[in-house]
Design an enzyme around this catalytic site. Structure first.
Site, PDB file in Angstrom:
ATOM      1  N   ARG A   1     -41.888 -17.079  -5.933  1.00 53.41           N
ATOM      2  CA  ARG A   1     -40.434 -17.167  -5.923  1.00 53.41           C
ATOM      3  C   ARG A   1     -39.956 -18.607  -6.131  1.00 53.41           C
ATOM      4  NH1 ARG A   1     -35.711 -17.205  -2.559  1.00 53.41           N
ATOM      5  NH2 ARG A   1     -34.429 -15.476  -3.215  1.00 53.41           N
TER       6      ARG A   1
ATOM      7  N   SER B   1       0.836  -1.198   0.000  1.00 48.06           N
ATOM      8  CA  SER B   1       0.000   0.000   0.000  1.00 48.06           C
ATOM      9  C   SER B   1       0.868   1.244   0.000  1.00 48.06           C
ATOM     10  CB  SER B   1      -0.964   0.021   1.186  1.00 48.06           C
ATOM     11  OG  SER B   1      -0.635  -0.921   2.154  1.00 48.06           O
TER      12      SER B   1
ATOM     13  N   GLY C   1     -37.753 -15.778   6.103  1.00 46.19           N
ATOM     14  CA  GLY C   1     -37.443 -16.051   4.699  1.00 46.19           C
ATOM     15  C   GLY C   1     -38.692 -15.939   3.824  1.00 46.19           C
TER      16      GLY C   1
ATOM     17  N   GLU D   1      -8.211 -19.771  14.746  1.00 42.12           N
ATOM     18  CA  GLU D   1      -7.159 -18.824  15.096  1.00 42.12           C
ATOM     19  C   GLU D   1      -7.573 -17.386  14.741  1.00 42.12           C
ATOM     20  OE1 GLU D   1      -2.520 -19.369  14.156  1.00 42.12           O
ATOM     21  OE2 GLU D   1      -3.644 -18.438  12.537  1.00 42.12           O
TER      22      GLU D   1
ATOM     23  N   ARG E   1     -30.289 -10.444   6.180  1.00 36.25           N
ATOM     24  CA  ARG E   1     -30.087 -10.436   7.625  1.00 36.25           C
ATOM     25  C   ARG E   1     -29.445  -9.140   8.102  1.00 36.25           C
ATOM     26  NH1 ARG E   1     -26.274 -10.949  11.074  1.00 36.25           N
ATOM     27  NH2 ARG E   1     -24.852 -10.799   9.312  1.00 36.25           N
TER      28      ARG E   1
ATOM     29  N   CYS F   1     -32.164 -19.540   4.994  1.00 32.61           N
ATOM     30  CA  CYS F   1     -32.453 -20.467   3.903  1.00 32.61           C
ATOM     31  C   CYS F   1     -32.250 -21.930   4.302  1.00 32.61           C
ATOM     32  CB  CYS F   1     -31.517 -20.120   2.762  1.00 32.61           C
ATOM     33  SG  CYS F   1     -31.670 -21.213   1.375  1.00 32.61           S
TER      34      CYS F   1
ATOM     35  N   GLU G   1     -38.904 -23.416   2.361  1.00 30.95           N
ATOM     36  CA  GLU G   1     -37.475 -23.335   2.039  1.00 30.95           C
ATOM     37  C   GLU G   1     -36.797 -22.262   2.874  1.00 30.95           C
ATOM     38  OE1 GLU G   1     -35.970 -23.688  -1.968  1.00 30.95           O
ATOM     39  OE2 GLU G   1     -37.878 -24.510  -2.650  1.00 30.95           O
TER      40      GLU G   1
ATOM     41  N   ASN H   1      -5.277  -1.946   2.707  1.00 30.60           N
ATOM     42  CA  ASN H   1      -4.283  -2.985   2.986  1.00 30.60           C
ATOM     43  C   ASN H   1      -3.914  -3.760   1.716  1.00 30.60           C
ATOM     44  OD1 ASN H   1      -6.058  -3.675   6.017  1.00 30.60           O
ATOM     45  ND2 ASN H   1      -4.172  -2.501   5.813  1.00 30.60           N
TER      46      ASN H   1
HETATM   47  P1  IMP Z   1     -28.942 -13.276   4.021  1.00 33.51           P
HETATM   48  O1  IMP Z   1     -28.393 -11.913   3.681  1.00 33.51           O
HETATM   49  O2  IMP Z   1     -27.885 -14.276   4.302  1.00 33.51           O
HETATM   50  O3  IMP Z   1     -29.960 -13.194   5.113  1.00 33.51           O
HETATM   51  O4  IMP Z   1     -29.677 -13.802   2.709  1.00 33.51           O
HETATM   52  C1  IMP Z   1     -30.680 -13.108   2.042  1.00 33.51           C
HETATM   53  C2  IMP Z   1     -31.033 -13.818   0.753  1.00 33.51           C
HETATM   54  O5  IMP Z   1     -31.595 -15.115   1.044  1.00 33.51           O
HETATM   55  C3  IMP Z   1     -32.099 -13.153  -0.086  1.00 33.51           C
HETATM   56  O6  IMP Z   1     -31.629 -12.089  -0.857  1.00 33.51           O
HETATM   57  C4  IMP Z   1     -32.595 -14.306  -0.939  1.00 33.51           C
HETATM   58  O7  IMP Z   1     -31.797 -14.545  -2.064  1.00 33.51           O
HETATM   59  C5  IMP Z   1     -32.468 -15.492  -0.015  1.00 33.51           C
HETATM   60  N1  IMP Z   1     -33.759 -15.881   0.603  1.00 33.51           N
HETATM   61  C6  IMP Z   1     -34.753 -15.097   1.062  1.00 33.51           C
HETATM   62  N2  IMP Z   1     -35.747 -15.831   1.623  1.00 33.51           N
HETATM   63  C7  IMP Z   1     -35.369 -17.110   1.503  1.00 33.51           C
HETATM   64  C8  IMP Z   1     -35.963 -18.356   1.890  1.00 33.51           C
HETATM   65  O8  IMP Z   1     -37.025 -18.420   2.505  1.00 33.51           O
HETATM   66  N3  IMP Z   1     -35.272 -19.463   1.548  1.00 33.51           N
HETATM   67  C9  IMP Z   1     -34.080 -19.426   0.885  1.00 33.51           C
HETATM   68  N4  IMP Z   1     -33.462 -18.305   0.549  1.00 33.51           N
HETATM   69  C10 IMP Z   1     -34.103 -17.141   0.848  1.00 33.51           C
END
Ligand code: IMP
Length: 501
Positions: free
Chosen positions: A418, A22, A407, A485, A382, A319, A431, A460
């Site tokens: 979906r 860097s 989900g 680690e 999330r 998921c 799912e 970095n």
């Molecule tokens: P995270 O950021 O790890 O929580 O993942 C979010 C992503 O999970 C979303 O953008 C979707 O592509 C996917 N997703 C959302 N709802 C579901 C579900 O019910 N089952 C599986 N994948 C999901």
């Protein structure tokens, strides 16, 4: 015979970045996180560029209008969830587009017949000291006056004193007519030394307030994403079923970009959806597609005309696709392969199609890794669900605040479009799960912390831009022992910040 890939597929957690040289120029303040949202031809500028490489997941528990405004302010794009009626989704998009940065609807209103005690109670409830006095005491009433804390003295006045006796009446107030620009409103605030400027409609009804403190807020968001009419940029999810009705409604509401929301995108359904959009709107409508996890999937959607392509099956935090259906691929491996295909496609055609890494980001450094592996931006569920602006309830569980997060494939969301493969229009099995995530406060604070970590790591690696990071990054696989680690180890931690991830 089936094709076997005998190398295991890997997740982000199994990789680290090796620092590169860097120079003294490599300071976080010099790093740009600008990145394209949609495809562009070599030498041209993408139609939509973001100032941070983050978009929010197309989910009920993530992307409502509040989050969309907060994220656009920070420089990213929300995709309003499609698992609601067309009218509801279009209304959410319209709300984001109607949100005038700096013009705030009044949340503290009284009528002239109400009393000082009412004003005091309202101030306690909202925490705001500027109260609009309207003919009927509602936010939509005719503006007749204003009350600020300078207008009354709790210790010296009878609590039953009517508001009309101590308010500043309209004829003595400074206000502006609807249509004034934010710049003009701020000039009035500064010239007249005001804290708040009421904005009044043509018929005398209250429209909004511009506050002195919001002027500063505006200046604090230099990366905000605005369209040519200075409205916030917003995306919207669509599905492969009702696009002929949903797409026109979302565009009429002002959506800047669309994204086909599907758990698996290497399908004729996506091709038909993209074809329909191109037939009706040509290239003027920007639409992402996905999700895919290999080169074949990428090339298919690229040929179908997708403006960006999302990668990821089974890695999302909520998921359970891999468990229930046995499909998916480690997110890092999938991303690396797709980005290689994207680069080859660019080489061959001169068209650069941005790749979005969707799902499975747990730590902030996973975002940096995804970018280094070739992603142009990441989609997060999330991560954003934890913030004040996400549309779900904040609840206290076991002494800590958490927010709900579920989900799209869970029974709670029931987003059958979906997952539907042309079947019986219902979610035959789950799912996704319904869960809680630790509450983490306002989006702005968290995104600033995350992006400062990304910028620091880029320094970095000797990179000042995302393309430079992709060129220069040295990435290593790590052993399971080395992952242990990587965290604090062999010490007794005094405290652990649970909201950090
Ligand atoms: P995270 O950021 O790890 O929580 O993942 C979010 C992503 O999970 C979303 O953008 C979707 O592509 C996917 N997703 C959302 N709802 C579901 C579900 O019910 N089952 C599986 N994948 C999901």
């Amino acid at each position: 015979m089936a094709i076997y890939i005998n190398e295991p597929s890997h997740t982000f957690n199994e990789y680290l970045l090796i620092p590169g040289y860097s120079s003294s120029e490599c300071m976080p303040a010099n790093v740009s996180l600008k990145t394209p949202l949609v495809k562009y031809k070599k030498g041209e500028k993408p139609a939509i560029e973001m100032t941070i490489p983050m978009v929010s997941a197309i989910m009920q528990s993530v992307s409502g209008e509040k989050l969309a405004v907060a994220l656009a302010k920070a420089g990213g794009v929300s995709f309003i969830y499609g698992s609601q009626t067309i009218e509801q989704e279009a209304a959410m998009v319209a709300k984001v587009k109607a949100y005038k940065s700096g013009f705030v609807p009044s949340d503290s209103n009284v009528s002239p017949d109400m009393t000082m005690a009412d004003v005091v109670a309202l101030k306690k409830k909202t925490g705001h000291s500027t109260v609009a006095v309207t003919s009927d005491g509602t936010v939509n009433g005719k503006l007749v006056g204003i009350v600020t804390s300078r207008d009354y003295r709790v210790s010296r006045m009878d609590p039953a004193t009517p508001v009309r006796d101590f308010m500043t009446p309209l004829e003595k107030m400074i206000y502006a007519k609807n249509g004034v620009t934010l710049g003009e409103a701020n000039d009035i605030i500064w010239d007249k030394k005001l804290n708040a400027l009421p904005i009044v409609n043509e018929d005398g009804t209250l429209n909004s307030f511009v506050f002195r403190k919001d002027y500063a807020d505006h200046k604090e968001n230099p990366g905000e994403l605005l369209d040519e009419k200075k409205r916030y940029i917003v995306g919207a999810g669509i599905n492969t079923r009702d696009y002929a009705e949903r797409v026109p409604a979302l565009l009429a509401a002002g959506a800047d970009a669309l994204c086909i929301d599907s758990s698996e995108g290497f399908s004729e359904w996506q091709k038909l959806t993209l074809q329909w959009i191109r037939q009706h709107y040509g290239d003027s409508v920007k639409v992402g597609a996905g999700n895919v996890v290999d080169r074949d999937g990428f090339n298919f959607l690229a040929e179908c005309g997708a403006d960006f392509i999302k990668v990821g099956i089974g890695g999302g935090s909520i998921c359970i696709t891999r468990e229930t259906k046995g499909i998916g691929r480690g997110q890092a491996t999938a991303l690396i392969e797709v980005c290689k295909a994207r680069d080859e496609y660019f080489e061959k055609t001169g068209v650069y199609i941005p790749v979005c890494s969707d799902g499975g980001i747990v730590y902030d450094h996973h975002i940096t890794l995804a970018l280094a592996m070739g992603a142009d931006f990441v989609m997060l569920g999330r991560y954003f669900a934890r913030f004040d602006e996400s549309p779900t309830e904040k609840v206290m569980i076991g002494g800590t605040y958490v927010k709900e997060y579920w989900g799209e494939g869970s029974n709670r969301a029931r987003n059958w479009q979906r997952y539907d493969l042309g079947g019986d229009k219902k979610l035959s099995f789950e799912e996704g799960v319904d869960s809680y995530v630790p509450y983490a406060g306002p989006l702005k604070e968290n995104v600033e912390k995350t992006t400062s970590k990304i910028k620091s790591t880029m320094c970095n690696c000797g990179a000042l831009t995302i393309p430079e990071l992709q060129q220069k990054a040295k990435i290593t696989l790590v052993s399971a022992t080395s992952i242990v680690e990587g965290g604090a180890h062999d010490v007794i931690r005094k405290e652990k910040n649970t909201t950090d991830k």
